[in-house]
Design an enzyme around this catalytic site. Structure first.
Site, mmCIF file in Angstrom:
data_model
loop_
_atom_site.group_PDB
_atom_site.id
_atom_site.type_symbol
_atom_site.label_atom_id
_atom_site.label_comp_id
_atom_site.label_asym_id
_atom_site.label_seq_id
_atom_site.Cartn_x
_atom_site.Cartn_y
_atom_site.Cartn_z
ATOM 1 N N HIS A 1 0.334 16.287 -26.729
ATOM 2 C CA HIS A 1 0.298 15.125 -26.476
ATOM 3 C C HIS A 1 -1.056 14.599 -26.824
ATOM 4 C CE1 HIS A 1 3.449 16.117 -23.595
ATOM 5 N NE2 HIS A 1 3.625 15.055 -23.090
ATOM 6 N N ASN B 1 -0.158 18.855 -20.958
ATOM 7 C CA ASN B 1 -0.229 17.986 -22.168
ATOM 8 C C ASN B 1 -0.237 18.605 -23.474
ATOM 9 O OD1 ASN B 1 -0.888 16.155 -20.168
ATOM 10 N ND2 ASN B 1 -2.962 16.454 -20.005
ATOM 11 N N HIS C 1 0.649 11.573 -28.493
ATOM 12 C CA HIS C 1 0.407 10.241 -28.179
ATOM 13 C C HIS C 1 -0.106 9.259 -29.081
ATOM 14 C CE1 HIS C 1 0.640 10.887 -23.408
ATOM 15 N NE2 HIS C 1 1.852 10.870 -23.787
ATOM 16 N N ARG D 1 -3.288 21.613 -14.848
ATOM 17 C CA ARG D 1 -2.203 20.647 -14.985
ATOM 18 C C ARG D 1 -2.290 20.164 -16.557
ATOM 19 N NH1 ARG D 1 0.479 16.192 -10.890
ATOM 20 N NH2 ARG D 1 2.131 15.471 -12.495
ATOM 21 N N LYS E 1 6.838 23.466 -13.894
ATOM 22 C CA LYS E 1 6.067 22.278 -13.605
ATOM 23 C C LYS E 1 5.828 22.623 -12.164
ATOM 24 C CE LYS E 1 5.311 17.529 -14.413
ATOM 25 N NZ LYS E 1 6.026 16.333 -15.189
ATOM 26 N N HIS F 1 9.092 9.765 -27.963
ATOM 27 C CA HIS F 1 8.034 10.489 -27.490
ATOM 28 C C HIS F 1 8.165 11.977 -27.575
ATOM 29 C CE1 HIS F 1 5.082 11.564 -24.146
ATOM 30 N NE2 HIS F 1 5.981 12.482 -23.803
ATOM 31 N N GLU G 1 -4.367 16.906 -11.455
ATOM 32 C CA GLU G 1 -4.690 17.100 -12.845
ATOM 33 C C GLU G 1 -6.401 17.141 -13.290
ATOM 34 O OE1 GLU G 1 -3.302 15.755 -17.438
ATOM 35 O OE2 GLU G 1 -3.119 14.142 -15.718
ATOM 36 N N ARG H 1 0.897 -1.112 -0.069
ATOM 37 C CA ARG H 1 -0.132 -0.005 0.095
ATOM 38 C C ARG H 1 0.792 1.315 0.188
ATOM 39 N NH1 ARG H 1 -2.787 -3.291 3.591
ATOM 40 N NH2 ARG H 1 -4.925 -3.996 2.722
ATOM 41 N N LYS I 1 3.287 11.646 -11.100
ATOM 42 C CA LYS I 1 2.666 10.581 -11.966
ATOM 43 C C LYS I 1 3.457 9.556 -12.399
ATOM 44 C CE LYS I 1 -0.019 12.759 -15.197
ATOM 45 N NZ LYS I 1 -0.321 13.637 -16.213
ATOM 46 N N GLU J 1 10.046 18.615 -24.944
ATOM 47 C CA GLU J 1 9.424 18.985 -23.636
ATOM 48 C C GLU J 1 9.493 20.297 -23.038
ATOM 49 O OE1 GLU J 1 6.657 17.614 -22.354
ATOM 50 O OE2 GLU J 1 6.472 15.588 -22.953
#
Length: 438
Positions: free
Chosen positions: A328, A325, A332, A321, A307, A344, A317, A207, A229, A271
């Site tokens: 993206h 993206n 993606h 946030r 960031k 990427h 997000e 956990r 993330k 990025e």
């Protein structure tokens, strides 16, 4: 008795002057420490110390005082060296920034040579499960492993394919077999794939146990190193399964980029360009400068500060946030359809081009070309229908029946827009035309 009082008064006067001179001497020592640190020089210089001792002692006419003055000088030099070492140590362990989350906060260290200071900056005085991939030089993992009290190393295959349920299960099984407890930790040493995978494993194991992130690629340093993330891919959908699991600390050593292949180094800069386009016109202008963008650590620091501000304002997000993206939504989709042919960052760069105003695009395209990033898609090798299908399933973009995308109306600003399938198709096919069509 008057003689004693007069002598003591003279000593008091001399001591006051010595205190003033001592402070001035330490200020000069601090300047030398900064220069030594910047140039990688050792704190101690035995040749110079011997010369100074000889020269200064000769200034004392009373030969009987020479051994005493020699001892005084040696003590003063030792004090100066300790002071310089303390300054360098304090500067080296000072975080660039601290990211605050809803439940905690974690420091982010950025400095060349930090790989050798992992044991000082991170709590490695316990059992450490070090996760890396096959492409990471052994010297990096060995440098950190040597600073752990007890370490178990686990290596995964290089590439996006390792972000899979099977690899995650194998990783968790290895952690269980190693006997990790909740007081132990995971140390991720690698790019974004390793960070995503190791961070998610740490979040799931018992956990949740501590994990540290040591990114080794440009892409992971400027983007995925902070924010918490973690994820794996599922059924062809990128980052479909994951958790928000902030690391305990992030250690970034730009020296490791020296061993990165040029294409991988440039891939990560996409990025950074994204950060400049959406938030920082001065950062974007760095990439337009004829002499280049300057020291990579300055670029990384600028990206991390952007960031940090976004993540602290919207950790889960739910709104702001999503600006991270940018590029993206289509990126993606292109990445999924390219089957590993494109990296990427290359796909993100392509995804940015249709999603900005014409005047912004006129500046962005030359920047991507100068960096060596692609500016159009070859639909003879990349199926546009696969791109659109992958984009439609992108969990970053879904907002009901539409997709949410980031649009840049001017450099340093952004808008969130909802677009339908037809508009997305039109935007994608603009990338497939000749380079001058965008």
């Amino acid at each position: 008795m008057d003689g004693i009082q007069k002598a003591r008064a003279e000593i008091d006067r001399i001591d006051a002057e010595l205190a003033r001179l001592f402070e001035a001497r330490m200020a000069a020592a601090a300047e030398i420490a900064a220069c030594k640190q910047a140039n990688g020089l050792p704190i101690r210089d035995p040749v110079r110390e011997a010369e100074v001792l000889k020269r200064n002692t000769a200034r004392i006419p009373n030969a009987a005082l020479h051994p005493h003055y020699m001892a005084f000088q040696k003590a003063l030099m030792a004090c100066s060296r300790r002071y310089q070492a303390e300054l360098i140590q304090a500067e080296g362990t000072k975080p660039l920034l601290t990211v605050h989350t809803a439940k905690s906060a974690y420091p982010v260290y950025l400095r060349r040579g930090l790989l050798q200071k992992g044991g000082t900056l991170l709590d490695l005085n316990r059992r450490v499960f070090l996760v890396t991939d096959e492409g990471i030089p052994n010297a990096y993992t060995q440098a950190l492993a040597a600073q752990c009290r007890q370490v178990v190393c686990h290596t995964v295959a290089q590439g996006e394919g390792s972000k899979s349920p099977a690899v995650l299960e194998a990783l968790l099984s290895a952690m269980l077999e190693a006997g990790l407890t909740r007081s132990d930790c995971v140390l991720a040493v690698g790019g974004g794939v390793v960070g995503d995978l190791a961070g998610l494993a740490a979040a799931l194991y018992q956990r949740g146990i501590d994990w540290y992130n040591c990114p080794t690629t440009t892409l992971s340093m400027v983007d995925s190193s902070i924010g918490g993330k973690t994820a794996i891919n599922l059924c062809g959908v990128k980052n479909a399964v994951g958790a928000f699991a902030p690391p305990r600390a992030v250690l970034i050593d730009p020296d490791v980029l020296d061993s990165l292949p040029q294409r991988q180094f440039i891939n990560g800069l996409a990025e950074a360009v994204k950060m400049g386009l959406t938030h920082d016109a001065a950062l974007f202008a760095r990439f337009e400068h004829p002499a280049g963008f300057g020291p990579i650590e300055d670029v990384i620091a600028a990206c991390l500060r952007i960031k940090q501000a976004v993540v602290e304002a919207d950790e889960q997000e739910r709104g702001l946030r999503r600006v991270l993206n940018y590029g993206h939504t289509l990126g993606h989709g292109i990445e999924a359809a390219a089957d590993g042919v494109l990296l990427h960052g290359e796909c993100v760069g392509l995804g940015m081009l249709p999603m900005c105003a014409p005047n912004v695009r006129a500046r962005l395209k030359p920047v991507l070309e100068r960096l060596g990033l692609p500016t159009y898609v070859n639909f003879k090798t990349i199926d546009p229908e696969r791109v659109l299908a992958a984009a439609a399933h992108d969990k970053k973009a879904q907002t009901g029946g539409e997709l949410e995308a980031v649009y840049v109306p001017e450099v340093g600003a952004f808008q969130l827009r909802r677009i339908g399938a037809d508009e997305l198709r039109a935007l994608l096919f603009r990338l497939g035309r000749s380079e001058g069509a965008l």
